[in-house]
Design a protein around this motif. Structure first.
Motif, mmCIF file in Angstrom:
data_model
loop_
_atom_site.group_PDB
_atom_site.id
_atom_site.type_symbol
_atom_site.label_atom_id
_atom_site.label_comp_id
_atom_site.label_asym_id
_atom_site.label_seq_id
_atom_site.Cartn_x
_atom_site.Cartn_y
_atom_site.Cartn_z
ATOM 1 N N LEU A 245 1.215 -1.574 0.165
ATOM 2 C CA LEU A 245 -0.286 0.003 -0.264
ATOM 3 C C LEU A 245 0.914 1.796 0.178
ATOM 4 O O LEU A 245 0.906 2.262 -0.792
ATOM 5 N N THR A 255 -4.819 3.242 -4.488
ATOM 6 C CA THR A 255 -4.712 2.707 -3.577
ATOM 7 C C THR A 255 -5.999 1.876 -3.206
ATOM 8 O O THR A 255 -6.323 1.152 -2.177
ATOM 9 N N LYS A 259 -5.977 -0.466 -0.122
ATOM 10 C CA LYS A 259 -6.672 -0.396 1.427
ATOM 11 C C LYS A 259 -7.930 -1.487 1.256
ATOM 12 O O LYS A 259 -7.775 -1.882 2.406
#
Ligand code: NDP
Length: 290
Positions: A245, A255, A259
């Motif tokens: 990440l 992302t 996530k």
């Protein structure tokens, strides 16, 4: 011995490939499609275009449906339910297991049998070696038409529950779509670092070829509900997921996907699985009663 005659409803790329395969194997084929012009080439090859949906249904006991989804089936068949009595519907349109179960009941209510199918290959592989379709529904109906259906692809019967073929199909598509997104995520990171998709390809493929080993190992964990943590610990996995990440954030890459992955790992940590294998994440994902 004369070959089983079949009606095919739905002449998108898939339906057209199916009609062609049936014709090439000597099966008489009646076709119907909302947009009739899509039958032109097939009629030239020997198919018979039914003038109405009722005629298409009356022409043959065996009716193969190849439509966008189950709503398209109802749009087509609801106005012609009187012609469904005694028909065997082999529904090769993709949709959800619940829709397949409802369609089985709906067909039965009109005196028709319904077998669910989930085709695993694109149209060019219809009629070719190595392709396969999931089927589910009444076993004796499937057995009666198996040989004819095998003209299209190998037939993989999954069970009596009409939803099963759709479930297997959707399970496979879950793996396909999410794995492909992981590939694009890696390519986005590569691009941000001046590395082309082509340069990353062999490394991505190498990772994919290692996957069957992991699938097998973790399948045992999941079916035994034992996550020993002897080879990998969830805490280690969670740290690694933080790294992918942050690597992506630093590179300015989207992302959203990572996530979501991090969220699932954190929920596993929250359940106290840090010393278990990361296969313990099935406990986060599965239906509580399953
Ligand atoms: P298409 O979406 O191209 O098929 C469309 C067919 O559905 C056409 O005959 C179309 O008629 C008909 N249709 C859609 N909506 C309606 C409606 N409201 N009323 C009447 N007819 C309607 O799909 P494909 O041929 O590509 O695939 C058929 C099925 O096979 C799908 O369920 C798909 O998921 C599945 N499948 C497809 C694969 C592929 O690679 N193509 C691979 C594996 C499975 P019209 O021509 O008039 O628009």
């Amino acid at each position: 011995v004369s070959k089983q005659a079949v009606t095919v409803i739905g002449l998108g790329p898939m339906g057209q490939a199916m009609v062609t395969a049936f014709l090439e194997n000597g099966h008489p084929v009646t076709v119907w499609n909302r947009t009739a012009s899509k039958a032109d080439e097939l009629v030239a090859k020997g198919a018979v275009l039914a003038p109405s949906i009722e005629d298409a249904l009356k022409a043959n006991e065996l009716v193969v449906l190849s439509l966008t989804d189950y709503d398209a089936m109802y749009a087509i068949l609801e106005p012609a339910t009187a012609a469904l009595e005694g028909r065997v519907l082999i529904n090769l349109s993709s949709d959800t297991p619940e829709k397949a179960r409802a369609a089985f009941e709906w067909a039965a209510g009109h005196g028709a049998k319904h077998v669910t199918g989930g085709v695993q290959v694109p149209p060019p592989l219809i009629g070719k070696e190595g392709s396969s379709t999931y089927y589910s529904g009444p076993r004796e109906v499937f057995d009666t038409y198996k040989e004819t259906l095998e003209v299209l692809t190998a037939a993989d019967y999954r069970g009596e529950d009409p939803g099963l073929a759709a479930m297997y199909y959707q399970a496979q598509m879950i793996i396909f779509w999410t794995s492909m997104l992981s590939f694009y995520q890696a390519l986005a990171l590569g691009k941000a670092n001046g590395v082309s998709a082509k340069e990353l390809l062999p490394y991505a493929s190498n990772m994919m070829t290692m996957m069957p080993h992991f699938l097998e190992l973790y399948t045992q964990h999941v079916d035994n509900a034992e996550y020993p943590g002897d080879v990998d610990r969830l805490a280690m996995g969670a740290a690694s997921v933080d790294h992918i990440l942050h690597t992506s954030e630093d590179a300015g890459v989207d992302t959203t996907l990572l996530k979501a992955v991090q969220d699932i790992f954190q929920r596993g940590m929250g359940k106290g699985f840090e010393a278990n294998s990361f296969s313990s994440l099935i406990e986060v994902l599965k239906k509580p009663s399953a």
